[in-house]
Design an enzyme around this catalytic site. Structure first.
Site, PDB file in Angstrom:
ATOM      1  N   CYS A 139      28.104  51.114   9.154  1.00 20.54           N
ATOM      2  CA  CYS A 139      28.016  49.570   9.112  1.00 20.54           C
ATOM      3  C   CYS A 139      27.078  49.163   8.926  1.00 20.54           C
ATOM      4  O   CYS A 139      25.437  50.214   9.797  1.00 20.54           O
ATOM      5  CB  CYS A 139      28.787  48.489   9.529  1.00 20.54           C
ATOM      6  SG  CYS A 139      30.282  48.622  10.585  1.00 20.54           S
ATOM      7  N   GLY A 145      28.370  50.118   3.985  1.00 18.82           N
ATOM      8  CA  GLY A 145      29.162  49.871   4.161  1.00 18.82           C
ATOM      9  C   GLY A 145      29.841  49.091   3.671  1.00 18.82           C
ATOM     10  O   GLY A 145      29.056  47.799   3.141  1.00 18.82           O
TER      11      GLY A 145
END
Length: 484
Positions: A23, A55
């Site tokens: 992420c 991400g």
């Protein structure tokens, strides 16, 4: 390829994904009297846009105006989830944002971040980059039925929300020392922005200052640049930071045991990001120089696999004296179509993404530089495509050592059985992808190029030495979904 709900993903061929990071995280705090001018939701949007490479499955932003928290998230890329009208409804002076690639928990709306939990005082919102390795143990501290999602982030948010007196700071002091794995966290309640990084500092996290006043926390320095923030420093491993009207406060919840991810230098981070005071671009170019010295070859032109191999290809050409050129053209809009490739089109494979410049490569001996080989399908297709376009020889050079081991700290590598280097030798891989020769940079040379001490780096995907031991029952993307 489109997701089931019709939104877009970055994948061309889901069976041959490049390495995926967990992420990107972003947080911003400005004085309340500057909220209308600072537009923290838009700052967060642009910060996430700069971190989109980390991400692409979902994106979300949460904003606090000092009395309430509003969360908006959905599946898709940042620019697909947010538009001007949505951002204008997210008003406040504190915000956190997230763009996700799933490592624990399926890619569903319920698992998108930020995660929100009600507390005795109001609410708590959290975003997370990394992957926990004792998630089942932590989940066991919660009452049955408490979890509404199947991510390690949901578990951590629920635990921090059960803080009682002392607020999130006291909760973090209690929970984080028992939390194992990789976690760069940004979280907030109605009045304070928090950031924390695991004791090993596996994933990056930096602190920046806004010129007009205020503070920013982000996964990479490139996100600070995009929003006009000045880099102050990295959040230290084992550090907890709180930011509010009283300023920036810092404390340690664990002793630092630095083990920064070496693969950030190879692939994950943007080239315009700085890690430990050195630009990633400079490191990758130096890796290319060392790669040329370790694996020389007589050739007519060095070409990169765009864009992942470009910096190392520049370094390889510089050190070898072989001219650098463009041999492959990338389609910048791959992944931005709602039309899933049919079987007929799928046979064209990599040409959806890359196409050769026949007049530039025909009859030439090529050195093709890329950052890594995971399963080998992409390199196999590129070699075949270059030969079809008339290349006389194709020599593949890789600016990382063989990826032989899975990652449990926030990169969604395959199991070892699915990694081409898991059980094949370099020569067997060369034969598999059809190259005339294949050379990987050595681990020692990659480490040296990073200018970080070997003992301060996580190298597990290359050498199988995991700095944080991972129990077998804590492995697996869907470990919280069994029996649900």
């Amino acid at each position: 390829m489109p997701l089931r709900d019709g939104r877009l993903s970055h994948d061309i061929d889901p069976s041959d994904r490049a390495p995926q990071d967990a992420c990107g995280v972003f947080g911003v705090w400005v004085p309340a009297d500057q909220a209308s001018r600072a537009e923290v939701s838009k700052l967060t949007y642009y910060g996430l846009y700069a971190l989109q490479h980390r991400g692409q499955e979902s994106a979300g932003i949460a904003v606090s105006d000092g009395s309430r928290i509003v969360v908006f998230k959905d599946m898709g890329l940042v620019a697909q989830v947010f538009d001007e009208s949505v951002l204008n409804t997210l008003r406040g002076h504190i915000a956190v944002g997230h763009c996700r690639y799933s490592t624990t928990g399926s890619p569903t709306w319920e698992n998108a971040q930020p995660t929100f939990r009600s507390t005795d005082e109001g609410g708590l919102v959290l975003v997370h980059n990394g992957n926990l390795i004792n998630t089942p143990e932590l989940a066991g501290r919660l009452e049955p039925g408490v979890l509404t999602a199947t991510t390690d982030t949901e578990v951590l948010t629920a635990l921090l929300a059960l803080h009682g007196e002392g607020g999130p700071t006291a909760a973090a002091r209690e929970i984080l020392p028992d939390t194992r794995g990789a976690y760069s966290l940004v979280f907030m309640d109605e009045g304070t922005l928090y950031a924390a990084r695991d004791p090993e500092g596996v994933r990056p996290l930096v602190l920046g200052a806004l010129e007009a006043g205020g503070w920013v926390v982000a996964s990479e320095t490139a996100a600070l640049d995009i929003v006009g923030a000045r880099l102050v420093r990295e959040i230290e491993p084992g550090e907890l930071v709180a930011i509010d009207g009283a300023g920036v406060r810092s404390e340690r919840f664990a002793k630092a045991r630095p083990k920064g991810c070496l693969f950030e230098y190879v692939y994950l981070a943007r080239p315009d990001t700085t890690i430990a005071g050195r630009s990633v671009q400079a490191t990758r170019v130096e890796v290319g120089r060392r790669l040329a010295r370790e694996h020389p070859v007589e050739a007519d032109m060095v070409i990169p696999t765009p864009e992942s191999g470009t910096p190392a290809a520049i370094g390889y050409a510089e050190a070898s004296g072989i001219p650098y050129g463009q041999g492959l053209v990338k389609n910048s809009y791959v992944g931005r179509t709602f039309i899933q490739p049919s079987q007929t089109i799928r046979k064209l494979g990599i040409r959806l993404k890359l196409n050769p410049l026949r007049e530039a490569i025909e009859g030439k001996r090529l050195v093709v530089v890329d950052d890594s080989i995971v399963r080998g399908n992409t390199q196999r297709a590129i070699v075949a495509m270059l030969r079809d376009a008339g290349a006389a020889e194709v020599h593949v050079r890789i600016s990382s050592p063989p990826v032989s081991w899975p990652c449990f700290y926030g990169i969604d590598f395959a199991t070892r059985a699915e990694l081409i280097a898991g059980d094949l030798s370099v020569e067997e891989i060369r034969d598999s992808i059809g190259a005339d020769s294949l050379g990987y940079i050595s681990l020692d040379q990659l480490i040296s190029a990073s200018q970080i001490a070997k003992d301060n780096l996580c190298r597990a995907c290359f050498d199988g030495v995991y700095p944080i031991p991972v129990e077998q029952d804590a492995r697996g993307k869907h470990l919280l979904e069994v029996g649900r």
